[in-house]
Write an enzyme that holds these catalytic residues in place. Structure first.
Site, PDB file in Angstrom:
ATOM      1  N   CYS A   1       0.740  -1.300  -0.045  1.00  0.00           N
ATOM      2  CA  CYS A   1       0.021   0.219   0.085  1.00  0.00           C
ATOM      3  C   CYS A   1       0.918   1.251  -0.084  1.00  0.00           C
ATOM      4  CB  CYS A   1      -0.948  -0.021   1.139  1.00  0.00           C
ATOM      5  SG  CYS A   1      -1.962  -1.349   1.249  1.00  0.00           S
TER       6      CYS A   1
ATOM      7  N   ARG B   1       4.064  -0.434  -4.710  1.00  0.00           N
ATOM      8  CA  ARG B   1       3.621  -1.021  -3.525  1.00  0.00           C
ATOM      9  C   ARG B   1       2.257  -1.943  -3.308  1.00  0.00           C
ATOM     10  NH1 ARG B   1       6.679   1.407   0.363  1.00  0.00           N
ATOM     11  NH2 ARG B   1       5.460   0.713   2.009  1.00  0.00           N
TER      12      ARG B   1
ATOM     13  N   TRP C   1      -2.698  -2.757  -1.504  1.00  0.00           N
ATOM     14  CA  TRP C   1      -2.530  -4.102  -1.765  1.00  0.00           C
ATOM     15  C   TRP C   1      -3.245  -5.058  -0.544  1.00  0.00           C
ATOM     16  CZ3 TRP C   1      -0.656  -8.488   1.176  1.00  0.00           C
ATOM     17  CH2 TRP C   1      -0.073  -9.678   0.366  1.00  0.00           C
TER      18      TRP C   1
ATOM     19  N   ASN D   1      -1.873   2.526   5.355  1.00  0.00           N
ATOM     20  CA  ASN D   1      -0.970   1.355   4.932  1.00  0.00           C
ATOM     21  C   ASN D   1      -0.590   0.755   6.404  1.00  0.00           C
ATOM     22  OD1 ASN D   1       1.181  -0.163   4.009  1.00  0.00           O
ATOM     23  ND2 ASN D   1       2.716   1.498   4.199  1.00  0.00           N
ATOM     24  N   GLY D   2      -0.788  -0.606   6.271  1.00  0.00           N
ATOM     25  CA  GLY D   2      -0.315  -1.432   7.441  1.00  0.00           C
ATOM     26  C   GLY D   2      -1.443  -2.433   7.601  1.00  0.00           C
TER      27      GLY D   2
ATOM     28  N   GLU E   1      16.874 -18.837  -7.593  1.00  0.00           N
ATOM     29  CA  GLU E   1      16.546 -17.336  -7.826  1.00  0.00           C
ATOM     30  C   GLU E   1      15.952 -17.495  -9.382  1.00  0.00           C
ATOM     31  OE1 GLU E   1      15.810 -14.757  -6.535  1.00  0.00           O
ATOM     32  OE2 GLU E   1      16.199 -13.285  -7.998  1.00  0.00           O
TER      33      GLU E   1
ATOM     34  N   LYS F   1      12.324 -16.005 -10.235  1.00  0.00           N
ATOM     35  CA  LYS F   1      12.271 -14.938 -11.284  1.00  0.00           C
ATOM     36  C   LYS F   1      10.941 -15.568 -12.264  1.00  0.00           C
ATOM     37  CE  LYS F   1      13.325 -12.403 -10.005  1.00  0.00           C
ATOM     38  NZ  LYS F   1      13.711 -11.963  -8.668  1.00  0.00           N
TER      39      LYS F   1
ATOM     40  N   GLU G   1       7.212 -15.767 -10.682  1.00  0.00           N
ATOM     41  CA  GLU G   1       6.670 -14.620 -10.188  1.00  0.00           C
ATOM     42  C   GLU G   1       6.282 -13.806 -11.145  1.00  0.00           C
ATOM     43  OE1 GLU G   1       8.441 -11.670  -7.495  1.00  0.00           O
ATOM     44  OE2 GLU G   1      10.506 -12.234  -8.620  1.00  0.00           O
TER      45      GLU G   1
ATOM     46  N   HIS H   1      15.902 -38.072  -6.313  1.00  0.00           N
ATOM     47  CA  HIS H   1      15.093 -38.623  -5.078  1.00  0.00           C
ATOM     48  C   HIS H   1      13.594 -38.334  -5.008  1.00  0.00           C
ATOM     49  CE1 HIS H   1      19.059 -39.768  -3.759  1.00  0.00           C
ATOM     50  NE2 HIS H   1      19.537 -38.436  -3.728  1.00  0.00           N
TER      51      HIS H   1
ATOM     52  N   LYS I   1       5.958  -4.959  -4.223  1.00  0.00           N
ATOM     53  CA  LYS I   1       7.318  -4.713  -4.271  1.00  0.00           C
ATOM     54  C   LYS I   1       7.748  -4.736  -2.776  1.00  0.00           C
ATOM     55  CE  LYS I   1      11.454  -3.822  -5.911  1.00  0.00           C
ATOM     56  NZ  LYS I   1      11.926  -5.073  -6.518  1.00  0.00           N
TER      57      LYS I   1
HETATM   58  O1  M6R Z   1      12.767  -5.876   0.157  1.00  0.00           O
HETATM   59  P1  M6R Z   1      13.342  -7.302   0.515  1.00  0.00           P
HETATM   60  O2  M6R Z   1      14.634  -7.667  -0.338  1.00  0.00           O
HETATM   61  O3  M6R Z   1      13.224  -7.613   1.871  1.00  0.00           O
HETATM   62  O4  M6R Z   1      12.218  -8.125  -0.039  1.00  0.00           O
HETATM   63  C1  M6R Z   1      12.052  -9.481   0.009  1.00  0.00           C
HETATM   64  C2  M6R Z   1      11.270 -10.128  -0.889  1.00  0.00           C
HETATM   65  O5  M6R Z   1       9.752  -9.950  -0.846  1.00  0.00           O
HETATM   66  C3  M6R Z   1      11.468  -9.810  -2.490  1.00  0.00           C
HETATM   67  O6  M6R Z   1      12.852 -10.432  -2.679  1.00  0.00           O
HETATM   68  C4  M6R Z   1      10.635 -10.624  -3.340  1.00  0.00           C
HETATM   69  O7  M6R Z   1      11.148 -12.318  -3.392  1.00  0.00           O
HETATM   70  C5  M6R Z   1      10.848 -10.221  -4.884  1.00  0.00           C
HETATM   71  N1  M6R Z   1       9.815 -10.148  -5.493  1.00  0.00           N
HETATM   72  C6  M6R Z   1      11.505 -11.221  -5.719  1.00  0.00           C
HETATM   73  O8  M6R Z   1      11.640 -10.728  -7.182  1.00  0.00           O
END
Ligand code: M6R
Length: 600
Positions: A2, A27, A73, A99-100, A477, A481, A484, A500, A595
């Site tokens: 948010c 956000r 969000w 926000n929160g 990673e 990527k 997501e 396994h 984000k």
């Molecule tokens: O701001 P942060 O690095 O603490 O965020 C952690 C995760 O939310 C963040 O890395 C998330 O996994 C990304 N969307 C990955 O691309």
């Protein structure tokens, strides 16, 4: 999660709020709304969906020099027009954005608002209704606002309008980020300086449990006991071009391309005048005093932490554990006698990580935060900070922050090693320079990465990433990527682990992206590829120069073996980008995500 903006001044606030919200859309983007106030009263415009949708319903005919806005969000209640902020009290006198997460919202409802009919499913509406309740009991607005804050449990950044006073915005903060921006003849409030850079670069930080009476010509910060707090402003060191896409179609592609420049900037920022890598002495002392390091992070930052463990253990010879933040609080491992905690977070606001930080500070342990955002919560609350210097990362999918985290971790490990008298058999500055050059080569490999994405991922429903040793971490990673942003089911596995169980999922044509950048496991990973090929998989091997074979689909420029994650992740970022693009996904704002994840 948010985003909040607010403006009080002389200009019409609507466009300033909308532009601000566009900059905060990272956000959250489930719904958006603004409320503006003028002599005719308060008007609220809100809608499910993005700011672009909100723009279409905002009536521009009337000028309004005061307003607040919100991009959501969803946590409490589905994304909908009714649940969109701003929320109003029953009489319509008070209008609020939040926000929160208010943890005790149902208790407040039960204790104070049994006779109030709520319109939405949100925790936010409780706040605005309880303010009205306290007013009905005879309190003045400032007192009612303060009393409300004292009963809230959880996190909040709030901006409140009172239709009986169009010259004030009431503001408060606890755990969720919020800044006041200062201007000539106006003042603003925003979750992130980026939102209001259009009008000012002068900001005042707010601390938890502070409230602000914001007027056109004054900013009064108070704590919840009513004591006035003086605080000097600072200049936000953000360049407007850092937060624009420029000629790029997406922030993600821009941020992938920025990686060589980020690595060079990190080298420069962590080098002394005589070209030595330097880290703050207090941090080095804390590193050397620790008998074990606990890295705590989430998502991509957790994956960077796994690589960091390799560096700190191999170079500085300190044992390291890496933990997912959301698990750590509830499942704390047996700690060593002299632990040091390292929090890795691009945003510096991740609630899961902050939860652990609060917990370990209560236990009296020291913490270092590695973050991209100076002054962020995790930075302020830790004992030490190392900055990533990656510039704003706006795409939800993290790219340049990941490589920046790894580069900073390599410097931390190397300088700690040196301080302990442990010699390294390579010159890190030189090797990082070679990495940056290799990254430049990959900037020109986009067409090939697009071809790979089309060939392997155009129609598949799943994909596996495999690697051994440090390549395994990069595979994790790569899988994050891909899933997501393209919504393809993707998983990363240690090459030897497939047999396994997971190998049962391999069918004819299942794409397997294998990383082969490590000499000592090169034969091993190639053996694992053969095992899946024998079961019909479609392999895409990404190797490094010097280790390549004819079957490889892409060969990375040669870099120091320890630093290969900085390079090998880039094809994975690009392949994910093109896969998402060709599947018509919203690359920069993937579904269900935001984000900055400020809820636990
Ligand atoms: O701001 P942060 O690095 O603490 O965020 C952690 C995760 O939310 C963040 O890395 C998330 O996994 C990304 N969307 C990955 O691309």
């Amino acid at each position: 999660m948010c985003g909040i903006v607010g403006y009080i001044g002389q200009q019409d606030s609507k466009e300033i709020l909308l532009k601000g919200l566009e900059k905060l859309e990272y956000r959250g983007y489930d719904s958006a709304g603004i409320a503006v106030i003028n002599d005719n009263g308060v008007r609220v415009f809100k809608e499910k969906g993005r700011i672009a949708v909100l723009r279409q319903i905002v009536d521009q005919t009337e000028q309004a020099p005061v307003g607040i806005g919100h991009t959501r969000w969803a946590t409490h209640g589905v994304p909908s027009q009714v649940n969109a902020h701003p929320h109003q009290s029953t009489s319509g006198r008070f209008t609020l954005v939040h926000n929160g997460v208010i943890e005790n919202y149902s208790i407040i409802h039960r204790e104070y608002l049994q006779d109030v009919e709520l319109k939405s499913e949100t925790d936010t509406e409780i706040i605005v209704q309880v303010i009205e309740k306290f007013i009905s009991e005879g309190l003045e607005i400032e007192e009612a606002f303060r009393k409300t804050l004292t009963i809230l449990k959880g996190s909040y950044a709030l901006a409140l309008l009172d239709s009986k006073d169009k010259e004030t915005i009431y503001i408060a903060k606890n755990k969720s980020p919020l800044l006041i921006g200062l201007g000539d003849n106006f003042n603003v409030v925003a979750s992130d300086a980026m939102a209001m850079l259009q009008v000012t670069d002068q900001y005042v930080e707010l601390m938890d449990k502070e409230m602000v009476i914001l007027k056109q010509h004054s900013v009064t910060i108070k704590n919840l006991e009513g004591t006035v707090i003086e605080r000097n402003p600072y200049t936000a060191e953000l360049d407007a071009s850092d937060i624009e896409k420029g000629t790029y179609p997406h922030y993600m592609l821009k941020e992938i391309d920025e990686q060589p420049a980020v690595i060079r900037k990190i080298i420069q920022k962590y080098q002394s005048d005589d070209n030595q890598l330097v880290i703050d002495q207090d941090i080095l002392y804390a590193m050397n005093a620790a008998d074990r390091i606990y890295i705590v992070a989430a998502g991509t930052s957790y994956h960077a932490g796994l690589v960091g463990k390799e560096y700190i253990e191999k170079m500085a010879k300190i044992p390291v554990e890496v933990h997912v933040a959301s698990e750590f609080s509830y499942n704390m491992p047996l700690l060593s006698e002299k632990p040091l905690f390292i929090f890795i977070s691009q945003s510096g606001e991740t609630a899961d990580s902050r939860g652990v930080l609060v917990q370990i500070k209560e236990l009296g342990y020291k913490a270092l935060t590695i973050t991209n955002v100076q002054g962020s919560t995790l930075s302020r609350e830790a004992d030490y900070t190392l900055l990533l210097h990656a510039g704003p990362e706006i795409a939800v999918a993290s790219t340049k922050a990941y490589t920046a985290q790894i580069a900073v971790l390599s410097i931390l490990a190397a300088v700690t090693a040196e301080a302990k008298g442990l010699g390294l058999d390579f010159d890190l500055v030189r090797e990082l320079g070679i990495v940056a050059n290799g990254m430049e080569v990959l900037r020109d490999a986009k067409e090939e990465m697009e071809r790979i994405a089309l060939e392997y991922l155009a129609t598949t429903r799943n994909c596996f990433f495999i690697g051994r040793a440090i390549d395994f971490y990069v595979g994790l990673e790569g899988a994050l990527k891909l899933k997501e942003i393209s919504y393809i089911q993707a998983e990363g596995f240690a090459g030897g682990e497939l047999k396994h169980g997971t190998i049962a999922l391999i069918e004819n044509g299942t794409p397997i992206i294998a990383l082969a950048t490590q000499e000592r496991v090169n034969l091993g990973i190639r053996g694992n590829v053969k095992e899946v090929v024998a079961r019909g998989a479609n392999p895409c091997i990404i190797s490094m120069k010097g280790l390549e074979t004819e079957e490889d689909r892409y060969v990375l420029p040669s870099v120091n073996e320890m630093l290969t994650p900085l390079l090998s992740v880039i094809p994975l970022q690009l392949i994910s980008y093109y896969a998402a693009l060709h599947r018509d996904c919203d690359v920069d704002k993937p579904r269900n995500l935001a984000k900055s994840v400020t809820v636990e």
